[in-house]
Design an enzyme around this catalytic site. Structure first.
Site, mmCIF file in Angstrom:
data_model
loop_
_atom_site.group_PDB
_atom_site.id
_atom_site.type_symbol
_atom_site.label_atom_id
_atom_site.label_comp_id
_atom_site.label_asym_id
_atom_site.label_seq_id
_atom_site.Cartn_x
_atom_site.Cartn_y
_atom_site.Cartn_z
ATOM 1 N N HIS A 36 0.851 5.179 1.263
ATOM 2 C CA HIS A 36 0.230 6.192 2.101
ATOM 3 C C HIS A 36 0.225 7.503 1.317
ATOM 4 C CE1 HIS A 36 0.605 3.974 6.019
ATOM 5 N NE2 HIS A 36 1.559 3.347 5.344
ATOM 6 N N HIS A 92 0.833 -1.206 0.000
ATOM 7 C CA HIS A 92 0.000 0.000 0.000
ATOM 8 C C HIS A 92 0.862 1.247 0.000
ATOM 9 C CE1 HIS A 92 0.705 -1.307 4.163
ATOM 10 N NE2 HIS A 92 0.779 -0.028 4.473
HETATM 11 P P1 5GP Z 1 1.951 0.250 7.370
HETATM 12 O O1 5GP Z 1 2.593 0.468 8.710
HETATM 13 O O2 5GP Z 1 1.716 -1.213 7.098
HETATM 14 O O3 5GP Z 1 2.683 0.950 6.263
HETATM 15 O O4 5GP Z 1 0.557 0.981 7.449
HETATM 16 C C1 5GP Z 1 -0.638 0.323 7.701
HETATM 17 C C2 5GP Z 1 -1.695 1.400 7.861
HETATM 18 O O5 5GP Z 1 -2.956 0.751 7.833
HETATM 19 C C3 5GP Z 1 -1.612 2.172 9.176
HETATM 20 O O6 5GP Z 1 -1.466 3.562 8.898
HETATM 21 C C4 5GP Z 1 -2.935 1.853 9.862
HETATM 22 O O7 5GP Z 1 -3.485 2.959 10.530
HETATM 23 C C5 5GP Z 1 -3.822 1.398 8.715
HETATM 24 N N1 5GP Z 1 -4.819 0.416 9.093
HETATM 25 C C6 5GP Z 1 -4.614 -0.733 9.806
HETATM 26 N N2 5GP Z 1 -5.769 -1.416 9.934
HETATM 27 C C7 5GP Z 1 -6.709 -0.685 9.284
HETATM 28 C C8 5GP Z 1 -8.110 -0.896 9.082
HETATM 29 O O8 5GP Z 1 -8.707 -1.885 9.522
HETATM 30 N N3 5GP Z 1 -8.778 0.052 8.363
HETATM 31 C C9 5GP Z 1 -8.139 1.162 7.865
HETATM 32 N N4 5GP Z 1 -8.891 2.047 7.179
HETATM 33 N N5 5GP Z 1 -6.819 1.378 8.038
HETATM 34 C C10 5GP Z 1 -6.114 0.461 8.744
#
Ligand code: 5GP
Ligand code: ZN
EC number: 2.1.1.-
Length: 141
Positions: A101, A99
């Site tokens: 951001h 993903h």
């Molecule tokens: P990562 O640390 O993997 O780059 O970011 C994962 C992101 O996913 C985090 O910013 C977190 O807030 C978001 N996230 C985790 N679980 C959920 C969810 O169930 N729904 C949504 N909308 N965002 C999520």
């Protein structure tokens, strides 16, 4: 993938505030936003990292980011966006479904560039830079 949160969001099994969807890509608001409007852009297919993503998903993901980033800026009246991917667990990736951001940014918000993650430039000699460029080029062949 059944136990992947983002796959469950794509399937509609977990609700999300969806802002964009096409055949291969999907975007929704982050549940713990770093700033209002923080949006996640994902491929619909489950792959953990960018390198594992097939060409079709990769192209769709890039195109979706291209659409979503300016839309986030417009909707949030932002001056810019930070677009970033924690590409792998060691880079801080917590959800193992690739993903991007998209985080709204404002003049003077004080958060700095992605460079702020690091202590500063690392000393690498010209010879080492030459070797590294060769190695990456070879890995791309
Ligand atoms: P990562 O640390 O993997 O780059 O970011 C994962 C992101 O996913 C985090 O910013 C977190 O807030 C978001 N996230 C985790 N679980 C959920 C969810 O169930 N729904 C949504 N909308 N965002 C999520
Ligand atoms: Zn997934």
């Amino acid at each position: 993938m059944e136990d992947c949160i983002f796959c469950q969001i794509v399937a509609g099994d977990i609700p999300s505030r969806t802002v964009y969807e096409d055949e291969h890509a999907f975007a929704f608001l982050d549940v713990n936003p770093l700033a209002p409007g923080h949006t996640l852009v994902i491929p619909k297919s489950h792959h953990e990292t960018l390198g594992e993503l097939p060409d079709e998903g990769s192209a769709a993901l890039a195109a979706a980011v291209h659409e979503v980033a300016p839309a986030v800026e417009a909707a949030m009246d932002a001056d810019a966006t930070t677009v970033a991917c924690n590409n792998g667990e060691a880079a801080g990736q917590e959800v193992p479904h690739v993903h991007y951001h998209v985080v709204p940014r404002y003049e003077g918000d004080g958060y700095g560039p992605i460079h702020a993650l690091f202590d500063g430039p690392t000393d690498v000699s010209d010879d080492e830079l030459d070797d590294i460029a060769d190695d990456i080029g070879a890995a791309l062949d």
